[in-house]
Enzyme design. Structure first.
Site, PDB file in Angstrom:
ATOM      1  N   LYS A 115     -11.533  41.513 -22.305  1.00 37.34           N
ATOM      2  CA  LYS A 115     -11.200  40.358 -21.122  1.00 37.34           C
ATOM      3  C   LYS A 115     -10.380  40.735 -19.996  1.00 37.34           C
ATOM      4  O   LYS A 115     -10.193  40.278 -19.066  1.00 37.34           O
ATOM      5  CB  LYS A 115     -11.276  39.108 -21.766  1.00 37.34           C
ATOM      6  CG  LYS A 115     -12.413  38.580 -22.576  1.00 37.34           C
ATOM      7  CD  LYS A 115     -12.637  37.016 -22.531  1.00 37.34           C
ATOM      8  CE  LYS A 115     -14.006  36.830 -23.029  1.00 37.34           C
ATOM      9  NZ  LYS A 115     -14.379  35.419 -23.115  1.00 37.34           N
ATOM     10  N   LYS A 197     -22.733  44.470 -24.459  1.00 37.34           N
ATOM     11  CA  LYS A 197     -23.449  43.220 -24.924  1.00 37.34           C
ATOM     12  C   LYS A 197     -23.738  42.527 -23.664  1.00 37.34           C
ATOM     13  O   LYS A 197     -22.997  42.681 -22.857  1.00 37.34           O
ATOM     14  CB  LYS A 197     -22.610  42.528 -25.978  1.00 37.34           C
ATOM     15  CG  LYS A 197     -21.336  41.728 -25.296  1.00 37.34           C
ATOM     16  CD  LYS A 197     -21.032  40.658 -26.437  1.00 37.34           C
ATOM     17  CE  LYS A 197     -20.004  39.795 -25.428  1.00 37.34           C
ATOM     18  NZ  LYS A 197     -20.098  38.514 -25.812  1.00 37.34           N
ATOM     19  N   LYS A 200     -21.724  36.322 -20.642  1.00 41.96           N
ATOM     20  CA  LYS A 200     -21.847  35.380 -19.579  1.00 41.96           C
ATOM     21  C   LYS A 200     -21.113  35.750 -18.102  1.00 41.96           C
ATOM     22  O   LYS A 200     -21.481  35.473 -17.218  1.00 41.96           O
ATOM     23  CB  LYS A 200     -21.213  34.005 -19.901  1.00 41.96           C
ATOM     24  CG  LYS A 200     -22.040  33.168 -20.739  1.00 41.96           C
ATOM     25  CD  LYS A 200     -21.385  31.689 -20.867  1.00 41.96           C
ATOM     26  CE  LYS A 200     -21.510  31.373 -22.300  1.00 41.96           C
ATOM     27  NZ  LYS A 200     -20.188  31.000 -23.081  1.00 41.96           N
TER      28      LYS A 200
HETATM   29  P1  ATP Z   1     -18.049  35.221 -22.083  1.00 45.76           P
HETATM   30  O1  ATP Z   1     -18.709  36.290 -21.359  1.00 45.76           O
HETATM   31  O2  ATP Z   1     -17.331  33.982 -21.416  1.00 45.76           O
HETATM   32  O3  ATP Z   1     -17.058  35.716 -23.067  1.00 45.76           O
HETATM   33  P2  ATP Z   1     -20.189  34.907 -24.068  1.00 45.76           P
HETATM   34  O4  ATP Z   1     -21.285  35.328 -23.542  1.00 45.76           O
HETATM   35  O5  ATP Z   1     -19.428  36.228 -24.969  1.00 45.76           O
HETATM   36  O6  ATP Z   1     -19.124  34.555 -23.043  1.00 45.76           O
HETATM   37  P3  ATP Z   1     -19.241  32.952 -25.786  1.00 45.76           P
HETATM   38  O7  ATP Z   1     -19.350  31.470 -25.542  1.00 45.76           O
HETATM   39  O8  ATP Z   1     -17.987  33.690 -25.933  1.00 45.76           O
HETATM   40  O9  ATP Z   1     -20.338  33.760 -25.104  1.00 45.76           O
HETATM   41  O10 ATP Z   1     -19.917  33.093 -27.402  1.00 45.76           O
HETATM   42  C1  ATP Z   1     -20.907  32.071 -27.845  1.00 45.76           C
HETATM   43  C2  ATP Z   1     -21.608  32.623 -29.087  1.00 45.76           C
HETATM   44  O11 ATP Z   1     -22.412  33.515 -28.572  1.00 45.76           O
HETATM   45  C3  ATP Z   1     -20.586  33.324 -30.072  1.00 45.76           C
HETATM   46  O12 ATP Z   1     -20.954  33.108 -31.345  1.00 45.76           O
HETATM   47  C4  ATP Z   1     -20.823  34.967 -29.812  1.00 45.76           C
HETATM   48  O13 ATP Z   1     -20.539  35.787 -30.674  1.00 45.76           O
HETATM   49  C5  ATP Z   1     -22.328  34.790 -29.375  1.00 45.76           C
HETATM   50  N1  ATP Z   1     -22.685  35.900 -28.400  1.00 45.76           N
HETATM   51  C6  ATP Z   1     -22.292  36.196 -27.152  1.00 45.76           C
HETATM   52  N2  ATP Z   1     -22.881  37.395 -26.677  1.00 45.76           N
HETATM   53  C7  ATP Z   1     -23.739  37.797 -27.750  1.00 45.76           C
HETATM   54  C8  ATP Z   1     -24.616  38.704 -27.463  1.00 45.76           C
HETATM   55  N3  ATP Z   1     -24.794  39.567 -26.447  1.00 45.76           N
HETATM   56  N4  ATP Z   1     -25.123  38.908 -28.665  1.00 45.76           N
HETATM   57  C9  ATP Z   1     -25.238  38.118 -29.569  1.00 45.76           C
HETATM   58  N5  ATP Z   1     -24.412  37.022 -29.751  1.00 45.76           N
HETATM   59  C10 ATP Z   1     -23.644  36.937 -28.651  1.00 45.76           C
END
Ligand code: ATP
Ligand code: LTN
Length: 330
Positions: A115, A197, A200
């Site tokens: 990040k 991965k 968002k």
């Molecule tokens: P950001 O990019 O803003 O960090 P994010 O997409 O990683 O957001 P979070 O809100 O941080 O999303 O995560 C919510 C849940 O989704 C967590 O349990 C995280 O482990 C899961 N998660 C996020 N991205 C993935 C992915 N690509 N595959 C599986 N699980 C995911």
């Protein structure tokens, strides 16, 4: 007497539309195991401000996320759903934990490193301390299990370490929570770069399938998705792009790997992408319909979230008074 149910706690940031990774890595499992556990789900808006947010939009996204979680099947009769900033004890406990987490351990967190690369203009102390607030979320509720995607494993390890350190220094006040990471779907990859991965905060919109994408967008994004030049469709982990598409297909269609490999024998990548897109469109259509209905019912959402916060606050304030006492805070 029936055995008491184990408690589950998990959180999600209101930082944008939920994507396929969030759904398959976390939310789907929250919904499916609601009956089995006592559940607490938290919209972690305080975590969200570790990156720049527009205040008006953040409030909207917080309510939109509540609507989406309910649309996906979180049932307020079975689960507590609340907003993190409504329960002050999260921030208070994070401070106490900050005083027990070694700098060295905190500095090793890979999410912070990722990040801070993405937000090079705003590497703030909150972003660094993010895992302490997450540990507080979990430890405040005597949590047994934390269902999350694979990327959160390191944060749960840190949570266990700080809990153990605290318990050893004072007395056993914290349970040591365990991560519940699904065997499949724990790491859904970006459609444009299957080495990364799905996230968002990805700047390329075609890397992410949002749960609110239209059928046309879904077909177009899968059509552009990165595969390889092998022209072979099987669950081969070396073929990262194809493997990702097949995993999504399997998780949403509930078919077995063998059946899927048979189905795609002698089929080209173009057709694979179409069929994956089709299954995604069909799966999320009813969720989208529910979402748009719920999103209009702001009073209903408010009442669910208020009720959730009241229940969470009751647990958190009791637990916090015990923890505070241990360290000698009045
Ligand atoms: P950001 O990019 O803003 O960090 P994010 O997409 O990683 O957001 P979070 O809100 O941080 O999303 O995560 C919510 C849940 O989704 C967590 O349990 C995280 O482990 C899961 N998660 C996020 N991205 C993935 C992915 N690509 N595959 C599986 N699980 C995911
Ligand atoms: N750090 C998590 C979100 C999160 C969380 C939590 C998850 C905040 N507090 C407590 C589980 C339990 C993330 O970035 N996905």
């Amino acid at each position: 007497m029936p055995l008491e149910k184990k408690r589950v706690f998990s959180g999600i940031q209101p930082t944008g539309n939920i994507h396929l990774g969030n759904y398959l890595g976390a939310i789907k499992n929250w919904v499916q195991s609601q009956e089995q556990y006592e559940n607490i789900f938290c919209i972690v808006n305080a975590h969200a401000i570790t990156t720049k947010q527009d205040p008006h939009l953040l409030k909207q996204m917080t309510y939109n996320l509540a609507a989406m979680l309910l649309a996906c099947g979180i049932d307020p009769k079975k689960s507590i759903l609340f907003i993190q900033s409504e329960v002050n004890e999260h921030a208070c406990l994070a401070w106490i934990l900050d005083c027990f987490i070694p700098m060295g351990e905190m500095s090793r967190m890979t999410q912070f490193k990722d990040k801070s690369q993405k937000n090079a203009h705003n590497i703030n102390v909150g972003l660094f301390n993010y895992p302490a607030l997450m540990a507080a979320d979990i430890l405040l509720y005597d949590t047994d299990y934390v269902p999350v995607g694979e990327d959160q494993q390191q944060h749960i390890e840190l949570t266990r370490n700080v809990a153990l350190k605290f318990n050893t220094e004072y007395k056993t006040v914290f349970k040591l929570p365990e991560a519940l990471i699904p065997k499949q779907g724990a790491r859904i990859m970006s459609l444009s770069d299957p080495e990364k991965k799905m996230s968002k905060s990805d700047t390329k919109p075609h890397s992410i399938i949002s749960l609110l994408d239209s059928p046309d967008e879904i077909f177009a994004k899968f059509k552009r998705s990165t595969t390889d030049s092998l022209n072979s469709i099987s669950f081969n982990k070396e073929q990262k792009g194809v493997y990702n598409l097949l995993s999504i297909y399997q998780l949403l269609s509930q078919k077995t790997k063998e059946d899927i490999e048979k189905e795609f024998f002698n089929v080209g990548y173009g057709e694979l992408k179409k069929r994956v897109a089709q299954v995604v469109v069909e799966y999320f259509a009813p969720i989208q319909e529910n979402y748009y209905k719920l999103q209009k019912e702001q009073d209903y959402l408010h009442s669910i979230l208020t009720e959730g916060a009241n229940k969470a606050r009751e647990i958190a304030s009791h637990r916090y008074s015990i923890i505070k006492e241990c360290v000698g805070l009045l």
